[in-house]
Design a protein around this motif. Structure first.
Motif, PDB file in Angstrom:
ATOM      1  N   TRP A 122     -37.066   4.085  31.605  1.00 58.64           N
ATOM      2  CA  TRP A 122     -37.951   3.175  30.886  1.00 58.64           C
ATOM      3  C   TRP A 122     -37.969   3.406  29.375  1.00 58.64           C
ATOM      4  N   PRO A 123     -38.184   4.636  28.877  1.00 63.43           N
ATOM      5  CA  PRO A 123     -38.180   4.806  27.411  1.00 63.43           C
ATOM      6  C   PRO A 123     -36.856   4.391  26.781  1.00 63.43           C
ATOM      7  N   SER A 124     -35.760   4.608  27.472  1.00 63.17           N
ATOM      8  CA  SER A 124     -34.447   4.311  26.894  1.00 63.17           C
ATOM      9  C   SER A 124     -34.198   2.811  26.773  1.00 63.17           C
ATOM     10  N   VAL A 125     -34.436   2.081  27.857  1.00 60.65           N
ATOM     11  CA  VAL A 125     -34.142   0.643  27.816  1.00 60.65           C
ATOM     12  C   VAL A 125     -35.119  -0.094  26.911  1.00 60.65           C
ATOM     13  N   VAL A 126     -36.387   0.341  26.876  1.00 63.62           N
ATOM     14  CA  VAL A 126     -37.356  -0.305  25.993  1.00 63.62           C
ATOM     15  C   VAL A 126     -36.993  -0.067  24.530  1.00 63.62           C
ATOM     16  N   LEU A 143     -27.459  -6.250  30.054  1.00 65.29           N
ATOM     17  CA  LEU A 143     -27.038  -4.936  30.526  1.00 65.29           C
ATOM     18  C   LEU A 143     -28.240  -4.035  30.805  1.00 65.29           C
ATOM     19  N   THR A 144     -29.202  -4.011  29.887  1.00 64.57           N
ATOM     20  CA  THR A 144     -30.395  -3.190  30.132  1.00 64.57           C
ATOM     21  C   THR A 144     -31.186  -3.729  31.322  1.00 64.57           C
ATOM     22  N   PHE A 145     -31.160  -5.044  31.548  1.00 67.35           N
ATOM     23  CA  PHE A 145     -31.803  -5.637  32.719  1.00 67.35           C
ATOM     24  C   PHE A 145     -31.187  -5.079  34.000  1.00 67.35           C
ATOM     25  N   LEU A 146     -29.858  -5.054  34.061  1.00 73.72           N
ATOM     26  CA  LEU A 146     -29.166  -4.549  35.250  1.00 73.72           C
ATOM     27  C   LEU A 146     -29.355  -3.040  35.411  1.00 73.72           C
ATOM     28  N   LEU A 147     -29.406  -2.332  34.289  1.00 72.12           N
ATOM     29  CA  LEU A 147     -29.575  -0.881  34.366  1.00 72.12           C
ATOM     30  C   LEU A 147     -30.914  -0.520  34.983  1.00 72.12           C
ATOM     31  N   TYR A 148     -31.988  -1.159  34.513  1.00 73.97           N
ATOM     32  CA  TYR A 148     -33.291  -0.789  35.059  1.00 73.97           C
ATOM     33  C   TYR A 148     -33.526  -1.409  36.431  1.00 73.97           C
ATOM     34  N   THR A 149     -32.822  -2.486  36.753  1.00 74.18           N
ATOM     35  CA  THR A 149     -32.856  -3.006  38.121  1.00 74.18           C
ATOM     36  C   THR A 149     -32.344  -1.957  39.093  1.00 74.18           C
ATOM     37  N   SER A 150     -31.291  -1.245  38.706  1.00 74.00           N
ATOM     38  CA  SER A 150     -30.736  -0.207  39.581  1.00 74.00           C
ATOM     39  C   SER A 150     -31.702   0.959  39.740  1.00 74.00           C
ATOM     40  N   PHE A 151     -32.526   1.232  38.720  1.00 75.18           N
ATOM     41  CA  PHE A 151     -33.536   2.277  38.861  1.00 75.18           C
ATOM     42  C   PHE A 151     -34.534   1.905  39.960  1.00 75.18           C
ATOM     43  N   CYS A 188     -33.993   0.422  23.388  1.00 74.09           N
ATOM     44  CA  CYS A 188     -32.797  -0.387  23.123  1.00 74.09           C
ATOM     45  C   CYS A 188     -33.166  -1.850  22.892  1.00 74.09           C
ATOM     46  N   ILE A 189     -34.066  -2.378  23.713  1.00 76.64           N
ATOM     47  CA  ILE A 189     -34.512  -3.765  23.537  1.00 76.64           C
ATOM     48  C   ILE A 189     -35.219  -3.922  22.189  1.00 76.64           C
ATOM     49  N   GLY A 190     -36.041  -2.940  21.815  1.00 78.47           N
ATOM     50  CA  GLY A 190     -36.726  -3.000  20.524  1.00 78.47           C
ATOM     51  C   GLY A 190     -35.763  -2.961  19.356  1.00 78.47           C
ATOM     52  N   ASN A 191     -34.684  -2.193  19.487  1.00 82.30           N
ATOM     53  CA  ASN A 191     -33.694  -2.122  18.415  1.00 82.30           C
ATOM     54  C   ASN A 191     -33.019  -3.468  18.181  1.00 82.30           C
ATOM     55  N   TRP A 192     -32.765  -4.194  19.248  1.00 80.45           N
ATOM     56  CA  TRP A 192     -32.009  -5.435  19.137  1.00 80.45           C
ATOM     57  C   TRP A 192     -32.874  -6.632  18.750  1.00 80.45           C
ATOM     58  N   PHE A 193     -34.102  -6.687  19.261  1.00 82.21           N
ATOM     59  CA  PHE A 193     -34.909  -7.891  19.070  1.00 82.21           C
ATOM     60  C   PHE A 193     -36.088  -7.701  18.126  1.00 82.21           C
ATOM     61  N   GLY A 194     -36.476  -6.473  17.825  1.00 82.49           N
ATOM     62  CA  GLY A 194     -37.585  -6.249  16.921  1.00 82.49           C
ATOM     63  C   GLY A 194     -38.881  -6.827  17.457  1.00 82.49           C
ATOM     64  N   LYS A 195     -39.691  -7.407  16.557  1.00 84.84           N
ATOM     65  CA  LYS A 195     -40.989  -7.929  16.954  1.00 84.84           C
ATOM     66  C   LYS A 195     -40.970  -9.433  17.231  1.00 84.84           C
ATOM     67  N   GLY A 196     -39.902 -10.096  16.884  1.00 90.02           N
ATOM     68  CA  GLY A 196     -39.847 -11.534  17.073  1.00 90.02           C
ATOM     69  C   GLY A 196     -39.746 -11.915  18.545  1.00 90.02           C
ATOM     70  N   PHE A 208     -20.409   0.699  27.951  1.00 83.05           N
ATOM     71  CA  PHE A 208     -20.662  -0.584  27.303  1.00 83.05           C
ATOM     72  C   PHE A 208     -21.974  -0.688  26.533  1.00 83.05           C
ATOM     73  N   LEU A 209     -22.917   0.205  26.722  1.00 92.45           N
ATOM     74  CA  LEU A 209     -24.210   0.034  26.066  1.00 92.45           C
ATOM     75  C   LEU A 209     -24.103   0.294  24.565  1.00 92.45           C
ATOM     76  N   ILE A 210     -24.571  -0.663  23.765  1.00 94.55           N
ATOM     77  CA  ILE A 210     -24.679  -0.505  22.308  1.00 94.55           C
ATOM     78  C   ILE A 210     -26.157  -0.453  21.996  1.00 94.55           C
ATOM     79  N   GLU A 211     -26.638   0.702  21.607  1.00 93.32           N
ATOM     80  CA  GLU A 211     -28.078   0.903  21.515  1.00 93.32           C
ATOM     81  C   GLU A 211     -28.705   0.330  20.261  1.00 93.32           C
ATOM     82  N   HIS A 212     -27.922   0.007  19.249  1.00 94.79           N
ATOM     83  CA  HIS A 212     -28.482  -0.542  18.015  1.00 94.79           C
ATOM     84  C   HIS A 212     -27.443  -1.444  17.354  1.00 94.79           C
TER      85      HIS A 212
END
Length: 257
Positions: free
Chosen positions: A144-148, A2-10, A150-158, A211-215
């Motif tokens: 950019w700050p928002s999607v990054v 979802l974040t991929f598609l969101l920033y693609t539209s930007f 969100c990605i950090g919340n879901w995947f962390g450093k791994g 649909f976006l779940i940020e954390h």
């Protein structure tokens, strides 16, 4: 995804200006040559219906300093984007990502469409286009700050390198789609080259809101409501790293969940 598609539209909504520049100031040399040939064949007398000074560019970009005018639009967008990115990083941390990103996408779609409406309503004011570019540059920084985050919340450093490498291809995908959409209408109606991408990013803003779940921890309330009281997960089980470690131990103890 979802974040991929969101920033693609930007990126899709940023690309039309580079495609439409060739239409804002056309190469009128071929038209001028046709006029010269017509004058020569008429014995040196200009036909009443023919004008040698053919206006084929979009005002105010039909002047000799059109390069400076087109450059001014780029500068205005980039300067606003640079300043807005700093402010957006500060503001975005203090607001819900989903709502912040939704508002940014809707307003970005509005200003992108507004640029295209300049063609529909025959607007020839340079100030109008500069204003739209500045406003669009500011609201585009919400992405950019928002999607990054969100990605950090879901995947962390791994596996950050692998995930960011694959996910960051949205820039190229957005530029490709934006070029295709803008190029389809650039010769016939360049206003649609902006209006269609503007509608797309606006529609994706609605998708983001729904649909976006940020954390991952935002799912706590949903699962807590669906579980029965006897099998409910205590609030303390969500206190691990992103709520995963202790929840997994709880799951091992109560496999029925």
């Amino acid at each position: 995804m979802l974040t991929f598609l969101l920033y693609t539209s930007f990126h899709l909504s940023r690309k039309p200006i580079s495609i439409v520049k060739s239409e804002l100031h056309k190469n009128c040399s071929s038209t001028g040559e046709l006029a010269t040939v017509a004058l020569g064949s008429g014995g040196g007398q200009e036909p009443p219906s023919l004008h040698t000074d053919v206006e084929c560019s979009w005002k105010p970009f039909d002047k000799s300093n059109y390069k400076q005018l087109l450059g001014a639009m780029d500068y205005s967008f980039l300067c606003a984007y640079a300043i807005g990115m700093y402010l957006s990083g500060i503001i975005g941390e203090r607001l819900p990502i989903r709502l912040y990103l939704t508002v940014g996408m809707l307003t970005s779609g509005l200003f992108t469409c507004l640029f295209g409406l300049g063609y529909i309503y025959n607007i020839h004011s340079l100030g109008f286009y500069i204003f739209v570019q500045v406003a669009n540059g500011l609201v585009q920084t919400t992405g950019w700050p928002s999607v990054v985050t969100c990605i950090g919340n879901w995947f962390g450093k791994g596996r950050r390198g692998l995930i960011m490498g694959l996910w960051n291809s949205h820039t190229s995908v957005g530029n490709i789609l934006g070029s295709l959409i803008a190029g389809y209408w650039v010769s016939s109606n360049w206003g649609l080259s902006f209006i269609v991408p503007g509608l797309i990013i606006g529609a994706m803003g609605v998708v983001c809101f729904l649909f976006l779940i940020e954390h991952p921890n935002d799912l706590k309330c949903i699962y807590a409501q669906n579980l029965s009281p006897s099998n409910s997960v205590s609030a303390k089980s969500w206190n691990g790293a992103n709520g995963h470690s202790k929840l997994y131990l709880q799951y091992k103890d109560h496999k029925k969940q």
